[in-house]
Design an enzyme around this catalytic site. Structure first.
Site, PDB file in Angstrom:
ATOM      1  N   GLU A 119      -2.390   5.466 -11.001  1.00  0.00           N
ATOM      2  CA  GLU A 119      -3.040   4.977  -9.785  1.00  0.00           C
ATOM      3  C   GLU A 119      -3.710   6.135  -9.056  1.00  0.00           C
ATOM      4  OE1 GLU A 119      -2.337   1.721  -9.691  1.00  0.00           O
ATOM      5  OE2 GLU A 119      -2.745   1.018  -7.656  1.00  0.00           O
TER       6      GLU A 119
ATOM      7  N   GLU B 110      10.230   2.509 -10.087  1.00  0.00           N
ATOM      8  CA  GLU B 110       9.085   3.288  -9.594  1.00  0.00           C
ATOM      9  C   GLU B 110       8.494   2.658  -8.343  1.00  0.00           C
ATOM     10  OE1 GLU B 110       6.374   3.184 -12.922  1.00  0.00           O
ATOM     11  OE2 GLU B 110       7.977   3.622 -14.334  1.00  0.00           O
TER      12      GLU B 110
ATOM     13  N   CYS C  67      -0.531  -7.625  41.225  1.00  0.00           N
ATOM     14  CA  CYS C  67      -0.517  -7.425  42.673  1.00  0.00           C
ATOM     15  C   CYS C  67      -1.906  -7.444  43.309  1.00  0.00           C
ATOM     16  CB  CYS C  67       0.190  -6.119  43.030  1.00  0.00           C
ATOM     17  SG  CYS C  67      -0.758  -4.655  42.621  1.00  0.00           S
TER      18      CYS C  67
ATOM     19  N   TYR D 135      -7.844  31.901  -5.265  1.00  0.00           N
ATOM     20  CA  TYR D 135      -8.290  30.804  -6.127  1.00  0.00           C
ATOM     21  C   TYR D 135      -9.808  30.645  -5.983  1.00  0.00           C
ATOM     22  CZ  TYR D 135      -8.616  26.190  -8.286  1.00  0.00           C
ATOM     23  OH  TYR D 135      -8.957  25.146  -9.110  1.00  0.00           O
TER      24      TYR D 135
ATOM     25  N   CYS E 188      -3.081   0.538  37.550  1.00  0.00           N
ATOM     26  CA  CYS E 188      -3.054  -0.227  38.795  1.00  0.00           C
ATOM     27  C   CYS E 188      -2.756   0.783  39.887  1.00  0.00           C
ATOM     28  CB  CYS E 188      -1.954  -1.285  38.727  1.00  0.00           C
ATOM     29  SG  CYS E 188      -1.429  -1.872  40.346  1.00  0.00           S
TER      30      CYS E 188
ATOM     31  N   LYS F  82      10.907  -1.405 -14.808  1.00  0.00           N
ATOM     32  CA  LYS F  82      10.488  -1.499 -16.203  1.00  0.00           C
ATOM     33  C   LYS F  82      11.697  -1.250 -17.088  1.00  0.00           C
ATOM     34  CE  LYS F  82       6.015   0.480 -15.012  1.00  0.00           C
ATOM     35  NZ  LYS F  82       5.259   1.739 -14.951  1.00  0.00           N
TER      36      LYS F  82
ATOM     37  N   LYS G 118       7.864  -6.984  -4.542  1.00  0.00           N
ATOM     38  CA  LYS G 118       6.954  -6.638  -3.444  1.00  0.00           C
ATOM     39  C   LYS G 118       7.687  -6.548  -2.098  1.00  0.00           C
ATOM     40  CE  LYS G 118       2.730  -6.929  -4.146  1.00  0.00           C
ATOM     41  NZ  LYS G 118       1.857  -7.940  -4.719  1.00  0.00           N
TER      42      LYS G 118
ATOM     43  N   SER H 238      -1.311  -6.729 -16.182  1.00  0.00           N
ATOM     44  CA  SER H 238      -0.856  -6.855 -14.794  1.00  0.00           C
ATOM     45  C   SER H 238       0.654  -7.054 -14.811  1.00  0.00           C
ATOM     46  CB  SER H 238      -1.575  -7.996 -14.099  1.00  0.00           C
ATOM     47  OG  SER H 238      -1.351  -9.176 -14.812  1.00  0.00           O
ATOM     48  N   LEU H 239       1.238  -7.198 -13.637  1.00  0.00           N
ATOM     49  CA  LEU H 239       2.697  -7.318 -13.530  1.00  0.00           C
ATOM     50  C   LEU H 239       3.072  -8.635 -12.873  1.00  0.00           C
ATOM     51  CD1 LEU H 239       3.519  -3.773 -12.101  1.00  0.00           C
ATOM     52  CD2 LEU H 239       4.177  -4.606 -14.355  1.00  0.00           C
TER      53      LEU H 239
ATOM     54  N   LYS I  71       5.565   1.015  -6.264  1.00  0.00           N
ATOM     55  CA  LYS I  71       4.325   0.331  -6.649  1.00  0.00           C
ATOM     56  C   LYS I  71       3.225   0.871  -5.752  1.00  0.00           C
ATOM     57  CE  LYS I  71       2.327  -4.055  -7.957  1.00  0.00           C
ATOM     58  NZ  LYS I  71       0.990  -3.823  -7.402  1.00  0.00           N
TER      59      LYS I  71
ATOM     60  N   CYS J 222      -5.473  -5.573  39.491  1.00  0.00           N
ATOM     61  CA  CYS J 222      -4.189  -5.745  38.823  1.00  0.00           C
ATOM     62  C   CYS J 222      -3.811  -7.227  38.814  1.00  0.00           C
ATOM     63  CB  CYS J 222      -3.119  -4.933  39.548  1.00  0.00           C
ATOM     64  SG  CYS J 222      -1.467  -5.261  38.921  1.00  0.00           S
TER      65      CYS J 222
ATOM     66  N   ASP K  92      -0.191   1.690  -3.970  1.00  0.00           N
ATOM     67  CA  ASP K  92      -1.237   0.784  -3.527  1.00  0.00           C
ATOM     68  C   ASP K  92      -2.575   1.509  -3.530  1.00  0.00           C
ATOM     69  OD1 ASP K  92      -2.317  -1.539  -2.703  1.00  0.00           O
ATOM     70  OD2 ASP K  92      -1.517  -1.464  -0.666  1.00  0.00           O
TER      71      ASP K  92
ATOM     72  N   TYR L  65       1.814   6.423 -14.538  1.00  0.00           N
ATOM     73  CA  TYR L  65       2.982   5.553 -14.696  1.00  0.00           C
ATOM     74  C   TYR L  65       3.026   4.774 -16.008  1.00  0.00           C
ATOM     75  CZ  TYR L  65      -0.337   2.330 -12.400  1.00  0.00           C
ATOM     76  OH  TYR L  65      -1.440   1.618 -12.044  1.00  0.00           O
TER      77      TYR L  65
ATOM     78  N   CYS M   2       3.245  -2.794  43.786  1.00  0.00           N
ATOM     79  CA  CYS M   2       3.019  -3.721  42.675  1.00  0.00           C
ATOM     80  C   CYS M   2       4.360  -4.134  42.055  1.00  0.00           C
ATOM     81  CB  CYS M   2       2.138  -3.050  41.626  1.00  0.00           C
ATOM     82  SG  CYS M   2       1.905  -4.041  40.147  1.00  0.00           S
TER      83      CYS M   2
HETATM   84  S1  IVH Z   1       2.672  -0.525 -14.650  1.00  0.00           S
HETATM   85  C1  IVH Z   1       2.351  -2.929 -18.147  1.00  0.00           C
HETATM   86  N1  IVH Z   1       3.577   0.862 -12.650  1.00  0.00           N
HETATM   87  O1  IVH Z   1       0.172  -2.703 -10.213  1.00  0.00           O
HETATM   88  C2  IVH Z   1       2.409  -2.597 -16.751  1.00  0.00           C
HETATM   89  N2  IVH Z   1       1.702  -0.554 -12.271  1.00  0.00           N
HETATM   90  O2  IVH Z   1       0.083  -5.574 -11.057  1.00  0.00           O
HETATM   91  C3  IVH Z   1       1.176  -1.994 -16.226  1.00  0.00           C
HETATM   92  N3  IVH Z   1       0.803  -0.423 -10.002  1.00  0.00           N
HETATM   93  O3  IVH Z   1      -2.829  -2.780 -11.963  1.00  0.00           O
HETATM   94  C4  IVH Z   1       1.252  -1.508 -14.853  1.00  0.00           C
HETATM   95  N4  IVH Z   1       2.227   1.076  -9.261  1.00  0.00           N
HETATM   96  O4  IVH Z   1      -2.520  -0.963 -10.228  1.00  0.00           O
HETATM   97  C5  IVH Z   1       2.662  -0.036 -13.057  1.00  0.00           C
HETATM   98  N5  IVH Z   1       4.461   2.218 -10.972  1.00  0.00           N
HETATM   99  C6  IVH Z   1       3.548   1.321 -11.386  1.00  0.00           C
HETATM  100  C7  IVH Z   1       2.549   0.828 -10.532  1.00  0.00           C
HETATM  101  C8  IVH Z   1       1.640  -0.135 -11.020  1.00  0.00           C
HETATM  102  C9  IVH Z   1       1.167   0.320  -8.956  1.00  0.00           C
HETATM  103  C10 IVH Z   1      -0.305  -1.409  -9.977  1.00  0.00           C
HETATM  104  C11 IVH Z   1      -1.368  -1.156 -10.977  1.00  0.00           C
HETATM  105  C12 IVH Z   1      -1.506  -2.433 -11.784  1.00  0.00           C
HETATM  106  C13 IVH Z   1      -0.820  -3.419 -10.920  1.00  0.00           C
HETATM  107  C14 IVH Z   1      -0.177  -4.450 -11.778  1.00  0.00           C
END
Ligand code: IVH
Length: 696
Positions: A174, A115, A418, A38, A433, A291, A315, A84-85, A117, A415, A119, A226, A439
């Site tokens: 992510e 799925e 002792c 490669y 010790c 989802k 969570k 966000s979720l 989540k 110690c 981090d 995702y 001891c």
């Molecule tokens: S879906 C419409 N799937 O969680 C939904 N989010 O609180 C959009 N995250 O900002 C997000 N794993 O950083 C989705 N399998 C997953 C995820 C995920 C981590 C995070 C992501 C997002 C936050 C939402």
């Protein structure tokens, strides 16, 4: 059309081959091109691009090493906002979520994509006609920062899509730093004297926000897709799970943990399953995401503010939390190891409330600079002991002059149990010790080890009783255990209860329970009939674990020759090196230890002795054997002992060094591996014939 041998054609060919290799390596996990090959092709491509600048392309595999820095990040407005979720921290919240969906869609058993989540840091990748054009951070959801040049260095992000790509495709996912890479990175950073990263998420975020892409290129980052953003010129499948499968075909990594589940029970089972695997996963996750799988059902559920009503993040309990140090204490272990730990204000972390966290050793204390009153981050992952990860420096209490209120912590030089000196051997991280069995702390641990299941196996002799026995001076050495009577135990317990103010109801009524004491005395009596290897292990010689005890017992056959052996003779034993040989010789040279052994013998502790069986002498001397699967005529353990008696070393894992594998019923992966390596494989009949032939 470029001529077949033209630089243009060669460049295209090289890019195709290199992209295919990356796809097979990162997405399919089936590498086809060896690393040096490669690298050779990549070098050839780089040279051609340098000689023919007109052939350069921002999406060439050569761009993975990072382009030159370009100043600050531009703002990117997301065509489709990054949402966000909603969060759930309890099963009930998950039930509410599914019930809501059931009511509004009329589907009693809705199917979900499930799925992990991840981090890390959420990003959006934009492809036009199959080519990567831009990548941005989530920012506030409406607009983020253009980090395209940095994202190009992430090897698992495709720069060109495979197969038939839509006109426009935005993929969300992510960026994470795998845990193992994070650890390696930090180890190297510490060795260089650089500041380590706080955790993998900060590592990922910090790496993507580097202004110099060449710096990002050095960071171990991974990407998992995702979700989708804008899409033009493609007909999507009817479900999210099918979309993820399609993304995988296009060349995106999708977490191997994604699955589908039906109804509340399915979701909670997934949560449990992933929770149990959390520590074993290669990247950090902070929960799972559910989802609703069918897009028509998603549309029916719609959104509230900035979160979909068709998805939920369930969570896990946080693994890291902040709390305040009340004091720094030390423990003294069986071998005298002095381990510092912190007493903290109670904190809920990893699903339980803890008040103690380990600091491991003096080096760690110095590295962290933990002081009384400090706010610290503690971490509890799985079953491991909670540990202090770092100090929140700007929360350190200060005096009126703005100086730290408390000085740096120093390990005690005496110690705390002792009063003997605490010393640290050259090159060792652990301070000990020097009191030895003088001891009480070491005495308690030594007794506990002596009675433990794999040593003398004294039923019912727990740490609480041992502590009291030592505290009230009923036992000083392990041999003293054999002198204890039922009356001794009863009286010891009475004194302990009195001291603790916990006099049991039966005693108040004038009755004394003695059954437990009778059982204990019987347990101690029963332990007298032992084996040489157990006794050797039970003595608690430093670095002599079960396996060394076993080889010593077999090699010498009896205790006296071991007690008389010098370091040189001890080093003849397989797996005993100079350090362990020295420890064994020192242990038996100590008059005190010889007295204990004499006392054990006098008390009636006995074991079978036999002639020495030198590993170098049996017909299987020098051979390593692996047993796998079930045998009909004996247990694997028995088979192992009989093979060992003929000089073999029995190992648990198959490798090139394995001499042969004994495969019984339903042998699995070890047998497969043995076949792969072309090793000799014995069935049970061959094993039995061999053992019988050699008198075993
Ligand atoms: S879906 C419409 N799937 O969680 C939904 N989010 O609180 C959009 N995250 O900002 C997000 N794993 O950083 C989705 N399998 C997953 C995820 C995920 C981590 C995070 C992501 C997002 C936050 C939402």
């Amino acid at each position: 059309m470029a001529k077949k041998d033209s630089p243009k054609a060669r460049v295209a060919e090289l890019r195709r081959v290199l992209e295919e290799a990356s796809y097979r390596y990162y997405i399919l996990d089936e590498p086809t091109l060896a690393d040096p090959e490669y690298d050779r092709l990549l070098r050839e491509l780089a040279e051609l691009e340098e000689a023919h600048p007109e052939l350069c392309d921002a999406n060439s595999p050569t761009m993975r090493v990072g382009a030159a820095p370009s100043g600050k990040f531009a703002t990117v407005v997301h065509e489709v906002p990054m949402l966000s979720l909603g969060n759930a921290f309890s099963d009930d919240k998950v039930r509410d979520f599914v019930a809501r969906i059931g009511k509004e869609t009329g589907d009693e058993a809705p199917v979900f994509s499930t799925e992990p989540k991840l981090d890390g840091l959420a990003i959006s990748l934009r492809y036009e006609d199959g080519a990567f054009v831009r990548g941005a951070t989530r920012g506030d959801g409406s607009a983020g920062e253009d980090v395209s040049a940095n994202l190009r260095t992430v090897r698992s992000i495709p720069l060109r899509l495979r197969g038939k790509a839509p006109k426009v495709l935005e993929v969300r996912g992510e960026v994470v730093m795998p845990k193992a890479d994070f650890e390696r990175w930090n180890e190297a950073a510490r060795a260089r004297g650089d500041k380590p990263m706080a955790n993998p998420r900060n590592g990922a975020a910090g790496s993507l926000r580097q202004l110099d892409p060449r710096v990002t290129a050095q960071r171990p980052l991974a990407f998992f897709a995702y979700a989708l953003g804008a899409v033009e010129g493609a007909t999507l499948p009817p479900t999210h799970s099918e979309t993820l499968a399609w993304l995988r075909e296009l060349g995106f990594p999708v977490s191997a943990e994604v699955d589908v589940a039906t109804g509340v029970e399915g979701l909670l089972a997934y949560y449990e399953r992933i929770g149990a695997r959390r520590d074993a996963l290669p990247y950090d996750i902070d929960g799972v995401v559910y989802k609703l799988d069918r897009y028509d059902q998603q549309r029916a559920m719609g959104f509230v503010s900035r979160a979909p009503r068709w998805a939920l993040a369930h969570k896990f309990p946080a693994q890291e939390e902040a709390t305040v140090v009340e004091s720094i204490e030390v423990n003294v272990g069986r071998t005298g190891a002095v381990t510092p730990w912190v007493l903290m204000q109670p904190v809920h972390v990893g699903g339980v409330t803890v008040t103690r966290a380990t600091l491991h050793n003096a080096d760690q204390v110095a590295r962290l600079d933990v002081r009384k009153g400090d706010t610290v981050i503690v971490r509890r992952a799985g079953d491991v002991i909670p540990e202090v990860v770092r100090v929140v420096e700007d929360k350190r209490p200060l005096d009126a002059k703005g100086r730290p209120l408390h000085p740096p912590y120093q390990l005690p030089t005496e110690c705390p149990v002792c009063g003997s000196a605490v010393e640290r051997e050259e090159g060792e991280v652990v301070a000990r010790c020097t009191g030895g069995l003088y001891c009480p702390a070491q005495r308690v641990q030594a007794l506990f080890h002596f009675g433990s299941r794999r040593a003398m196996d004294i039923e019912g002799l727990g740490e609480r009783f041992i502590t009291a026995l030592v505290e009230f001076d009923y036992v000083r050495t392990v041999a003293d255990l054999y002198r204890l009577t039922v009356d001794d135990f009863v009286e010891m317990k009475r004194r302990a209860d009195e001291r603790d103010g916990t006099v049991p109801a039966t005693a108040k009524a004038g009755k004394v329970a003695t059954r437990w004491a009778e059982n204990l005395v019987a347990g101690i009596e029963a332990s007298k009939a032992s084996s040489l290897e157990r006794v050797l292990y039970a003595l608690g010689i430093r670095d002599v674990g079960e396996s060394t005890a076993k080889t010593l017992a077999r090699h010498f056959g009896a205790l006296d020759p071991i007690m008389e052996a010098d370091e040189e003779a001890l080093q003849q034993v397989p797996d005993v090196g100079p350090v362990v040989a020295k420890r064994i010789a020192h242990f038996f040279a100590e008059p005190h230890n010889r007295e204990v052994i004499a006392a054990l013998r006098a008390a009636g502790v006995h074991w079978k002795e036999g002639p020495p069986r030198r590993a170098s002498e049996g017909p299987l001397a020098g051979q390593t054997v692996v047993l796998t699967g079930g045998l009909a005529s004996m247990t694997r353990e028995q088979a192992g002992e009989r093979l060992e008696a003929l000089g073999a070393k029995v190992s648990g894992s198959v490798s090139k060094k394995t001499s042969f594998v004994v495969a019984g019923e339903a042998a699995g992966s070890k047998l497969a591996k043995a076949r792969d390596l072309g090793l000799d494989i014995w069935d049970e009949a061959r094993l039995i014939a061999f053992l019988e032939e050699h008198g075993q």
